[in-house]
Design an enzyme around this catalytic site. Structure first.
Site, mmCIF file in Angstrom:
data_model
loop_
_atom_site.group_PDB
_atom_site.id
_atom_site.type_symbol
_atom_site.label_atom_id
_atom_site.label_comp_id
_atom_site.label_asym_id
_atom_site.label_seq_id
_atom_site.Cartn_x
_atom_site.Cartn_y
_atom_site.Cartn_z
ATOM 1 C CE LYS A 9 -0.824 0.789 4.954
ATOM 2 N NZ LYS A 9 -1.867 1.128 5.928
ATOM 3 C CB SER A 25 -6.015 4.159 -15.125
ATOM 4 O OG SER A 25 -5.649 5.390 -15.732
ATOM 5 C CB THR A 57 -9.237 2.351 -10.719
ATOM 6 O OG1 THR A 57 -8.954 2.683 -12.081
ATOM 7 C CG2 THR A 57 -8.186 2.897 -9.798
ATOM 8 C CE1 TYR A 58 -5.661 1.047 -16.488
ATOM 9 C CE2 TYR A 58 -7.997 0.712 -16.059
ATOM 10 C CZ TYR A 58 -6.979 1.231 -16.841
ATOM 11 O OH TYR A 58 -7.288 1.948 -17.969
ATOM 12 N N GLY A 73 -10.736 9.233 -15.254
ATOM 13 C CA GLY A 73 -11.984 8.669 -15.733
ATOM 14 C C GLY A 73 -13.102 8.861 -14.726
ATOM 15 C CB ALA A 74 -16.085 6.788 -13.961
ATOM 16 C CB ALA A 75 -11.992 6.742 -10.369
#
Length: 126
Positions: A9, A25, A57-58, A73-75
């Site tokens: 993390k 992403s 996400t990635y 993006g959407a995030a």
């Protein structure tokens, strides 16, 4: 039996960009990817400490040394520049491997500089 454990993390990273019109992403400074063990295109979980959002996400590579953490993006609706986030990757392993496994924990300041690393989280006291 397979168990899913925290692999690594980035703790309390500061979001630097939120790019709604970028392909979805999370761009992460290449140095931070390497330090944490997160791979490009690996699924990650992001926990927004600032607003409580949690999403999947990635990871993609951002320029090394840039200190970029860009939620795309959407995030981008779930994080804003300045938000503090915890970015986690998980791994599946057999119980015997899990007994010996230690995660890679990377702690960051408000400018995404590494302030410390570790492989255990202290026991939470009552």
């Amino acid at each position: 039996m397979f168990l899913t454990l925290l692999k690594c993390k980035l703790h309390r990273a500061a979001v630097t960009h939120a790019e709604l019109d970028y392909e979805g992403s999370c761009a992460i400074d290449a140095d931070l990817l390497e330090r944490s063990g997160i791979r490009p295109y690996e699924q990650i979980q992001i926990y927004n400490v600032t607003n409580g959002e949690r999403f999947t996400t990635y990871a993609i590579r951002a320029e090394a040394g840039s200190r970029i953490i860009s939620v795309n993006g959407a995030a981008a609706h779930k994080a804003r520049p300045g938000d503090r986030v915890i970015i986690c990757a998980y791994a599946q392993m057999q119980a015997q491997e899990a007994d010996r496994f230690k995660p890679t924990l990377v702690y960051l300041d408000e400018h995404n500089h590494v302030t410390g690393t570790g492989d255990t989280i202290a026991t939470q006291a009552a």
